[in-house]
Design a protein around this motif. Structure first.
Motif, mmCIF file in Angstrom:
data_model
loop_
_atom_site.group_PDB
_atom_site.id
_atom_site.type_symbol
_atom_site.label_atom_id
_atom_site.label_comp_id
_atom_site.label_asym_id
_atom_site.label_seq_id
_atom_site.Cartn_x
_atom_site.Cartn_y
_atom_site.Cartn_z
ATOM 1 N N LEU A 182 52.316 49.719 34.594
ATOM 2 C CA LEU A 182 51.132 49.665 33.740
ATOM 3 C C LEU A 182 51.416 50.284 32.371
ATOM 4 O O LEU A 182 50.911 49.805 31.351
ATOM 5 C CB LEU A 182 49.961 50.355 34.418
ATOM 6 C CG LEU A 182 49.397 49.632 35.651
ATOM 7 C CD1 LEU A 182 48.310 50.460 36.316
ATOM 8 C CD2 LEU A 182 48.860 48.258 35.284
ATOM 9 N N LEU A 191 45.872 43.226 38.982
ATOM 10 C CA LEU A 191 46.571 43.739 40.157
ATOM 11 C C LEU A 191 46.176 42.906 41.369
ATOM 12 O O LEU A 191 44.996 42.656 41.594
ATOM 13 C CB LEU A 191 46.206 45.208 40.407
ATOM 14 C CG LEU A 191 46.582 46.226 39.332
ATOM 15 C CD1 LEU A 191 46.150 47.624 39.765
ATOM 16 C CD2 LEU A 191 48.079 46.197 39.063
ATOM 17 N N ILE A 222 44.495 52.327 39.694
ATOM 18 C CA ILE A 222 43.600 51.811 38.642
ATOM 19 C C ILE A 222 43.046 52.959 37.810
ATOM 20 O O ILE A 222 42.991 52.886 36.573
ATOM 21 C CB ILE A 222 42.467 51.000 39.284
ATOM 22 C CG1 ILE A 222 43.033 49.833 40.091
ATOM 23 C CG2 ILE A 222 41.489 50.501 38.224
ATOM 24 C CD1 ILE A 222 42.051 49.220 41.059
ATOM 25 N N VAL A 229 44.266 47.654 33.124
ATOM 26 C CA VAL A 229 43.913 46.790 34.259
ATOM 27 C C VAL A 229 42.720 45.927 33.863
ATOM 28 O O VAL A 229 41.599 46.409 33.734
ATOM 29 C CB VAL A 229 43.584 47.620 35.519
ATOM 30 C CG1 VAL A 229 43.255 46.684 36.688
ATOM 31 C CG2 VAL A 229 44.756 48.522 35.888
#
Length: 392
Positions: A182, A191, A222, A229
């Motif tokens: 990320l 994801l 997350i 995300v």
């Protein structure tokens, strides 16, 4: 004109196909939901391949793709306003399609998307690895694929990795790998949590076979980088679990349902939110699904459900265990609908479902009006029955 279809008990039953398909128009862009169809690949039926392992296993046969037909199918989906989720498990990633051909698929589809103005997101995995790998090797493999997807201008979908599932010894290993990716991503990613019903090698993903514990690990990834995300795709075939996860996502992080059993209710949502969609079943349902979402765009939830609820029986049939072989039914329906000239799959996967299973898929799809030319679909189904020796 009646057609005799085989049943699981060995009997034959007469079925009368419909004579008129449903009519769908391209219409306005979808507004209230972001909807991706995970699209299949079209194999080259004339390729001289010799499988050296059973169908459905990575490396079962060299990947030989009919690029023209594969891209034409993506243009079909874009023409109805759907996004394309490219190089996902529907495209036989890890089940016949090797990384070299998946990379070419990503390049070609992304270029086509840019040419026609279509939305595209592409799968990022680690399937170039062969054999056991260290966490560092898993991370490097992910980075290589992420760089390729980003270089095409497509959005990245971080797929679940068989290699990571094998290498990880704790939830912390997943957090370390995903947090690194990320940080590396230049744009927000999706994801993807793919359950073991789709791929048994992913049992215990996120560090636990206890789905409550796995969910906490997933949410921790997350929470560490919510700005990186765009959303999460959940493919666990458990509507209650998806709703619970959806309600705990940080502000601005979307939930894309991957539940091919319960998608109408999840997309429709409730007073506390809804799911967007990234679904394999929207490969054969593309035009109908787009029409349903346009109805939902007007605020007509009842009309949306009236269109989409009747499709669930077909979806549950195609995705019945062993779920990973749902691709066979998807490609059958694409052939019957006239999107490709043959019923042949990468790795010989057309043999992964029984004739009664395929016959029921035809019957359900025809009943929904999915075939643009019902007579062509009947003729092609009849030719398949002929191969198996089913009498007229």
């Amino acid at each position: 004109m009646m057609i005799q279809l085989p049943r699981p008990d060995g009997s034959l039953a007469a079925y009368e196909p419909r004579t008129e398909p449903l009519s769908f128009t391209s219409g306005a862009p979808l507004a209230s939901r972001t909807v991706f169809s995970a699209a299949h690949v079209v194999a080259d039926p004339y390729a001289d391949t010799s499988p050296d392992s059973p169908p459905g296993f990575a490396g079962a046969a060299p990947s030989v793709v009919d690029w023209d037909a594969t891209l034409a199918f993506r243009r079909h989906l874009w023409s109805h306003g759907l996004g394309v989720a490219e190089a996902m498990d529907t495209a036989q990633r890890g089940m016949g399609l090797d990384w070299g051909h998946a990379a070419e698929l990503i390049r070609r589809s992304a270029a086509e998307a840019h040419a026609v103005g279509g939305t595209i997101a592409c799968g990022v995995g680690t399937d170039q690895l062969t054999g056991p790998a260290s966490l560092a090797e898993v991370r490097d493999a992910y980075e290589q694929q992420l760089a390729l997807v980003e270089s095409t201008g497509a959005q990245a979908i971080l797929m679940a990795s068989r290699a990571l599932a094998e290498a990880a010894t704790s939830a912390d290993d997943y957090l370390t790998v995903y947090e690194h990716l990320l940080r590396q991503a230049s744009e927000p990613v999706i994801l993807h949590w793919l359950g073991p019903m789709f791929d048994p090698a992913l049992e215990g993903y996120w560090g636990s076979t206890d789905l409550d514990a796995a969910t906490e690990s997933f949410l921790a990834v997350i929470a560490a980088h919510p700005g990186k995300v765009d959303g999460v795709k959940v493919s666990l075939l458990d509507a209650g679990r998806e709703i619970g996860l959806r309600r705990r996502l940080p502000q601005g992080v979307r939930c894309y349902t991957g539940d091919d059993f319960n998608y109408p209710e999840l997309i429709a949502g409730d007073e506390r939110g809804f799911s967007h969609a990234l679904l394999g079943i929207f490969d054969p349902l593309g035009p109908l699904a787009a029409e349903a979402v346009r109805v939902l765009d007007t605020g007509d939830t009842e009309g949306f459900r009236k269109l989409l609820d009747p499709t669930v029986e077909l979806s549950r049939h195609l995705f019945r265990p062993p779920t990973r072989f749902y691709k066979t039914g998807v490609v059958l329906l694409a052939w019957l609908a006239g999107h490709q000239s043959h019923f042949s799959m990468v790795g010989g996967l057309q043999s992964a479902r029984s004739l009664p299973h395929l016959a029921r898929a035809y019957e359900l799809a025809d009943g929904l009006g999915l075939f643009p030319d019902p007579a062509l679909a009947r003729s092609r189904m009849r030719s398949l029955l002929d191969v198996y020796g089913v009498p007229e």
